[in-house]
Motif scaffolding. Structure first.
Motif, PDB file in Angstrom:
ATOM      1  N   ASP A 103       1.276  -1.522   0.404  1.00 54.58           N
ATOM      2  CA  ASP A 103       0.215  -0.328  -0.126  1.00 54.58           C
ATOM      3  C   ASP A 103       1.198   1.118   0.281  1.00 54.58           C
ATOM      4  O   ASP A 103       0.826   2.322  -0.480  1.00 54.58           O
ATOM      5  N   LYS A 157       3.512   1.793  -1.155  1.00 56.65           N
ATOM      6  CA  LYS A 157       4.562   1.766  -2.370  1.00 56.65           C
ATOM      7  C   LYS A 157       3.214   1.635  -3.715  1.00 56.65           C
ATOM      8  O   LYS A 157       3.967   2.201  -4.980  1.00 56.65           O
ATOM      9  N   GLY A 158       2.362   1.939  -3.402  1.00 54.61           N
ATOM     10  CA  GLY A 158       1.384   1.794  -4.764  1.00 54.61           C
ATOM     11  C   GLY A 158       1.728   0.235  -5.072  1.00 54.61           C
ATOM     12  O   GLY A 158       1.480   0.449  -6.139  1.00 54.61           O
ATOM     13  N   THR A 185      -0.543  -3.239  -6.635  1.00 58.20           N
ATOM     14  CA  THR A 185      -1.254  -4.157  -6.821  1.00 58.20           C
ATOM     15  C   THR A 185      -0.652  -5.330  -6.759  1.00 58.20           C
ATOM     16  O   THR A 185       0.148  -6.117  -6.295  1.00 58.20           O
TER      17      THR A 185
END
Length: 227
Positions: free
Chosen positions: A12, A14-15, A17
């Motif tokens: 989350d 680091k973004g 998925t």
């Protein structure tokens, strides 16, 4: 909170998925659904894939999520019959690739105004220069922003299976610079196959006349910093 939950927390942050994470590391899509601690083999694979991640935090929850500022230097494996000579001290120019018309022009000129800085690392093979990597074709071995140190060479001296920095002509007015493994092609001796580390990039066969500049990658530098 178990190590799996901490992994989701890092993703989350680091973004990244869950799908990309599981796909890149070869895990089941349901891997992150388990909130308990993961096995040692899975943890080692995650830590290898994300070198900035603090192992103590992942496994126990103690300490910061990310490592303190560190620099990883990797000398590329060269299992060849010839042995590179080691230089105790050398000053390697770090070039601004965006300031030149292309890789071929950089190799020819090497003008001082294109040098951003110099790199001094003892006990490395002879290197002619260094540039920053862009793109993800060699991920996770190389990430965008890593610095690669290279030795200029000619196609006649190529070692198939090694990693190279190349300038590839698409047509008379367009070319692109890339980092790939160079392998023999099934299409004959006048072709080579360019292979990525990233499995999402398909291998490509090109005619050797399309290669306008070539350099063997000797080492890479990755700087891990606290965000």
């Amino acid at each position: 909170m178990g190590s799996t939950e901490r992994t989701k927390q890092y993703l989350d942050y680091k973004g990244i998925t869950k799908y990309k994470f599981c796909n890149d590391l070869g895990f089941s899509n349901k891997f992150l659904d388990n909130s308990s601690n993961m096995g040692t083999d899975k943890a080692c694979k995650i830590l290898h894939h994300f070198p900035e991640l603090n192992s103590e935090w992942l496994l126990t929850g103690n300490g910061p999520m990310l490592k303190e500022n560190t620099t990883d230097i990797v000398v590329m494996n060269t299992n060849r019959k010839t042995i590179d000579s080691i230089h105790l001290n050398q000053e390697i120019p770090l070039y601004d690739l965006e300031a030149v018309a292309g890789l071929k022009e950089l190799f020819k000129s090497g003008k001082p105004q294109r040098v951003l800085d110099t790199i001094k690392i003892p006990n490395l093979p002879k290197c002619d220069g260094a540039i920053s990597v862009t793109g993800d074709s060699m991920y996770p071995l190389l990430k965008s922003g890593d610095i690669i140190l290279y030795k200029e060479t000619e196609f006649e001296n190529i070692f198939f299976g090694e990693m190279y920095l190349l300038s590839v002509k698409l047509n008379d007015w367009e070319e692109y610079i890339t980092v790939k493994y160079v392998q023999k092609s099934d299409q004959g001796q006048e072709f080579v196959r360019l292979v990525s580390q990233n499995s999402h990039h398909q291998p490509k066969d090109i005619h050797i006349s399309q290669i306008s500049a070539l350099a063997l990658i000797k080492a890479s530098i990755r700087i891990n910093t606290m965000m």
